[in-house]
Design an enzyme around this catalytic site. Structure first.
Site, mmCIF file in Angstrom:
data_model
loop_
_atom_site.group_PDB
_atom_site.id
_atom_site.type_symbol
_atom_site.label_atom_id
_atom_site.label_comp_id
_atom_site.label_asym_id
_atom_site.label_seq_id
_atom_site.Cartn_x
_atom_site.Cartn_y
_atom_site.Cartn_z
ATOM 1 N N GLY A 11 -33.916 -63.455 81.853
ATOM 2 C CA GLY A 11 -34.744 -64.586 82.255
ATOM 3 C C GLY A 11 -35.634 -65.052 81.118
ATOM 4 N NE ARG A 72 -29.810 -63.184 84.600
ATOM 5 C CZ ARG A 72 -30.959 -62.554 84.593
ATOM 6 N NH1 ARG A 72 -31.061 -61.384 83.989
ATOM 7 N NH2 ARG A 72 -32.026 -63.071 85.178
ATOM 8 C CG ASP A 103 -35.299 -52.564 82.714
ATOM 9 O OD1 ASP A 103 -35.951 -51.609 82.273
ATOM 10 O OD2 ASP A 103 -34.227 -52.423 83.354
ATOM 11 N N GLY A 104 -33.280 -55.434 81.419
ATOM 12 C CA GLY A 104 -31.828 -55.503 81.265
ATOM 13 C C GLY A 104 -31.409 -55.722 79.823
ATOM 14 C CB THR A 125 -40.108 -59.871 81.256
ATOM 15 O OG1 THR A 125 -40.182 -59.974 82.693
ATOM 16 C CG2 THR A 125 -40.781 -58.585 80.823
ATOM 17 C CG ASP A 127 -41.253 -59.902 86.660
ATOM 18 O OD1 ASP A 127 -41.885 -60.815 87.222
ATOM 19 O OD2 ASP A 127 -40.043 -59.708 86.835
ATOM 20 C CG ASP A 129 -40.815 -55.621 84.569
ATOM 21 O OD1 ASP A 129 -40.694 -56.133 83.435
ATOM 22 O OD2 ASP A 129 -39.950 -55.743 85.464
ATOM 23 N NE ARG A 171 -35.504 -57.473 91.052
ATOM 24 C CZ ARG A 171 -34.505 -57.759 90.221
ATOM 25 N NH1 ARG A 171 -33.588 -58.632 90.579
ATOM 26 N NH2 ARG A 171 -34.439 -57.202 89.025
ATOM 27 C CB ALA A 186 -56.179 -64.127 96.451
#
Length: 320
Positions: A11, A72, A103-104, A125, A127, A129, A171, A186
């Site tokens: 991504g 991909r 990660d991928g 990324t 994320d 992560d 995710r 929030a």
């Protein structure tokens, strides 16, 4: 080394172009030839490889997405596909590769490393992560995009005295939801790393209403559930009506923030330095505000992503 290459995979994230620019210009500064691999690992298999010059990366530091494009590749997941990739690297005289992605992408680089290809991996990324680094390229830009959306939605929530659910990406990682929820004020933040109690969410909303609060914002990471599912749950549990906004891929796009441009430049330059030193199987990252490199294997040691529990605790304390 005399010739290296760079690719982006997975991504897209704001700041990828800044990282590509840094890799190309640092390589040329170090008197290395630098090639661009287009369309990720699939492009590598297909031989979509071009030599890059200083001008190739001009006027891209402020652009979102990736000039090398991304794709991909199910073929790369096979031993035969990876053999083709290595053959292309050898055919083009490429002795090392910088992989920019998540990660991928890192896992793909790890497979190449096991086949004797020196790789330096740059984390990009939204994320945030990747184990071993405090910040990934793209996280700060996406965070600011989400906060901007929260501020705008809050105006409408206030005007119409409504409760809004904002679904953000994440995710398996809740950093984007946690940081944006805390920065955006929030009332409730739901992340994959922490269990939730729908009755506690209801009580928070009712408590706010009880003290005269006319609107509320709930941030939910997609890895917990969809915004629509949460809206249905609140209606069925307590007859609370909500409105849902799903930010989706808008979080990935746009011009990278100043912070992402800087760390992308730092990470990209360090990746070239690592390869020039003849080292491979290395990940680049930030630890205690310092750019570091560490063994790629460390990225995969711990599979469960963890968030800053103190930050999560603080978000609950401040949203009473």
């Amino acid at each position: 080394m005399r010739k290296i290459a760079v690719l982006t995979s997975g991504g897209d994230a704001p700041g990828m172009n800044a990282a590509v620019r840094a890799v190309v210009r640092k390589a040329i500064y170090e008197n290395l030839e630098i090639a661009g691999i287009f369309n990720g690992y699939q492009g590598l298999i297909d031989g979509k490889i071009e030599l890059l010059q200083l001008g190739s990366v001009g006027d891209i530091i402020h652009r979102g997405g990736t000039m090398l494009r991304s794709a991909r590749s199910s073929e790369f997941m096979t031993p035969e596909g990876r053999e083709k990739a290595v053959d292309q690297l050898k055919l083009n005289g490429i002795e090392g590769i910088v992989v920019i992605g998540g990660d991928g992408s890192f896992r793909g680089a790890y497979e190449l490393m096991k086949m004797g290809i020196p790789c330096a991996c740059v984390p990009a990324t939204i994320d945030n992560d990747i184990n071993g680094t405090e910040f990934t390229i793209g996280f700060d830009s996406a965070l600011n995009t989400v906060i901007d959306a929260i501020d705008k939605i809050r105006d409408t929530a206030t005007s119409h005295e409504r409760t809004f659910i904002i679904e953000v990406m994440g995710r398996d990682a809740g950093d984007l939801a946690l940081w944006s929820g805390l920065a955006g004020g929030a009332e409730t933040i739901l992340i994959p790393e922490e269990d939730y109690d729908i009755h506690e969410v209801v009580e928070r909303l009712k408590s706010g209403t009880g003290r005269g609060k006319k609107h509320s914002i709930i941030i939910v990471a997609e890895g917990v559930m969809s915004g629509g599912e949460l809206a249905k749950m609140l209606m069925e549990t307590a007859n609370i009506e909500t409105r849902v906004s799903v930010l989706g891929h808008i979080q990935r796009g746009g011009s990278p923030s100043a912070r992402d441009r800087v760390i992308a430049s730092q990470y990209g330059a360090r990746a070239v330095e690592v390869l020039k030193e003849g080292r491979g199987g290395v990940a680049i990252g930030m630890q205690k505000h310092m750019v570091v490199d560490y063994p790629l294997e460390e990225v995969f040691v711990k599979r469960d992503h963890s968030v800053d529990r103190e930050l999560y605790k603080l978000s609950k304390e401040l949203s009473i």
